[in-house]
Design an enzyme around this catalytic site. Structure first.
Site, PDB file in Angstrom:
ATOM      1  N   GLU A  52      -0.407  37.746 -40.282  1.00  0.00           N
ATOM      2  CA  GLU A  52      -0.808  36.946 -41.430  1.00  0.00           C
ATOM      3  C   GLU A  52      -0.760  37.804 -42.679  1.00  0.00           C
ATOM      4  OE1 GLU A  52      -4.341  33.809 -42.739  1.00  0.00           O
ATOM      5  OE2 GLU A  52      -4.525  34.991 -40.900  1.00  0.00           O
ATOM      6  N   GLY A  53      -0.141  37.278 -43.739  1.00  0.00           N
ATOM      7  CA  GLY A  53      -0.046  37.990 -44.997  1.00  0.00           C
ATOM      8  C   GLY A  53      -0.453  37.096 -46.151  1.00  0.00           C
ATOM      9  N   SER A 111       2.251  34.085 -45.970  1.00  0.00           N
ATOM     10  CA  SER A 111       2.714  33.443 -44.737  1.00  0.00           C
ATOM     11  C   SER A 111       1.803  33.750 -43.555  1.00  0.00           C
ATOM     12  CB  SER A 111       4.140  33.899 -44.411  1.00  0.00           C
ATOM     13  OG  SER A 111       4.167  35.301 -44.164  1.00  0.00           O
ATOM     14  N   VAL A 118       2.366  34.042 -39.199  1.00  0.00           N
ATOM     15  CA  VAL A 118       3.416  34.132 -38.184  1.00  0.00           C
ATOM     16  C   VAL A 118       2.823  33.861 -36.804  1.00  0.00           C
ATOM     17  CG1 VAL A 118       5.221  35.569 -37.174  1.00  0.00           C
ATOM     18  CG2 VAL A 118       4.634  35.830 -39.595  1.00  0.00           C
ATOM     19  N   LYS A 170       7.465  31.591 -38.778  1.00  0.00           N
ATOM     20  CA  LYS A 170       6.844  32.061 -40.014  1.00  0.00           C
ATOM     21  C   LYS A 170       6.551  30.857 -40.893  1.00  0.00           C
ATOM     22  CE  LYS A 170       7.483  35.161 -43.964  1.00  0.00           C
ATOM     23  NZ  LYS A 170       8.366  36.187 -44.583  1.00  0.00           N
ATOM     24  N   ASP A 206       9.123  46.047 -50.482  1.00  0.00           N
ATOM     25  CA  ASP A 206       7.814  46.001 -49.823  1.00  0.00           C
ATOM     26  C   ASP A 206       7.865  46.698 -48.467  1.00  0.00           C
ATOM     27  OD1 ASP A 206       5.129  45.447 -49.539  1.00  0.00           O
ATOM     28  OD2 ASP A 206       5.444  43.412 -48.766  1.00  0.00           O
TER      29      ASP A 206
END
EC number: 2.7.11.1
Length: 351
Positions: free
Chosen positions: A29-30, A33, A35, A50, A137
């Protein structure tokens, strides 16, 4: 089970893909998004779903899909199996890749493991850069590595961009303001005790600030408008240093001000002044923890991880990756040809 209830609640917004894919568990988890590991009903294989957040910019989502189409499925860059959209919800489907936890990896990685990890990562970065793209990133969480197979996959191109400047422009340095600009904490306070730093009151320079704290290159922290793939190579260097010292994260900064101070405590005032001049900035600070001359990487690694196996070639590569000046920082292509990987390539050729 409680986990299943949470999973069902989480998956309501992507139920439109569930006839084809059966979600099993959340694996990541970001900011933009979530996943999930899922089972493809048709092939019987595992995939990664995703689910891109509704708040993501449509242009950003489109760009990521474009970069995946350009780069994915080759040279250690994750391939895209498909993409589904239902109103403002987008779900991208990827092959499932089982990685080792990065902390577990660095806790017992030997020199051969480190070489294979970096070599895999550099193959991916060279592929990205050869297409005129910056990942922007790079961090351990965006490079999945399976220690048993010795293979890695670069993921998450949500912040990727095409390079906008030529090599000649890049070599000239960073942004060129009309006059010297003091950067963040570089203003020396005359009314505060030594070690105090404060912000420059003038409006900050506007420049791309992608990336994750602790992995941002000096030119990003110095707010330079001219940024190239060299920012990715700095991030690779931070990952390399993290592995060698077994300190994750290596940089603990909470913001860009602390980030540049952390870098300065290693590189010292003399190197920071040179770098600031290169980027069209001025560096001044009276922070006690910053030495005048740099602390050698050998000293840092040996003090934090006395059992580290590095060698002269390893340190040379580390110095060339963590070069404050972007124009002299080693490229991914040159890094792949570095003597540090000679025995690895010999072993692969004999296999």
């Amino acid at each position: 089970m409680e986990e299943e209830k949470i999973l069902e609640s989480d998956l309501r917004h992507i139920s439109f893909v569930m006839p084809k894919y059966t979600p099993i568990e959340k694996i990541g988890e970001g900011s933009f998004s979530v996943v999930y590991k899922a089972l493809d009903a048709e092939s019987g294989r595992y995939v990664a779903l995703k689910a891109i957040t509704r708040t993501s910019s449509p242009a950003r989502v489109l760009d990521e899909m474009m970069f995946l189409k350009t780069l994915g499925g080759r040279k250690n860059c994750m391939g895209l199996l498909g993409c589904f959209r239902n109103e403002d919800q987008v779900v991208a489907v990827f092959p499932y890749f089982e990685p080792i936890d990065f902390r577990e990896f660095i806790s017992n990685a030997n020199l051969a493991d480190i070489k294979r990890y970096l070599h895999n990562l550099l193959i991916a970065i060279e592929h990205v850069h050869s297409n005129g793209i910056m990942h922007r990133d790079l961090k351990p969480g965006n490079f999945l590595y399976n220690k048993e197979s010795g293979r890695g996959m670069l993921i998450d191109f949500g912040l990727a961009q095409y390079e906008e400047y030529s090599e000649g422009q890049h070599a000239e340095g960073g942004a060129k303001p009309a006059g010297p600009l003091l950067f963040f904490n570089s203003v020396v306070s005359k009314t505060k005790p030594p070690g105090y730093y404060e912000r420059d009151g003038r409006p900050p320079m506007k420049a791309p600030r992608a990336g994750t704290r602790g992995f941002r290159a000096p030119e990003v922290l110095f707010r330079c408008q001219r940024q190239t793939g060299a920012i990715d190579m700095w991030s690779v260097g931070v990952i390399f240093l993290t592995i060698l010292t077994t300190q994750y994260p290596f940089f603990y900064s909470s913001d860009d001000i602390d980030s540049i101070v952390e870098i300065a405590t290693i590189f010292g005032h003399a190197e920071m002044r040179k770098a600031a001049k290169f980027y069209g900035r001025v560096w001044r600070s009276n922070i006690d923890s910053i030495p005048e001359e740099r602390i050698p990487f050998e000293t840092i690694v040996e003090s934090l991880n006395p059992w580290a196996e590095v060698g002269s070639d390893g340190y040379d590569l580390l110095y060339r990756m963590l070069d404050l000046c972007s124009s002299s920082r080693i490229t991914a292509s040159d890094a792949l040809s570095h003597p540090f990987f000679d025995d690895l390539k010999t072993h692969e050729n004999c296999a």
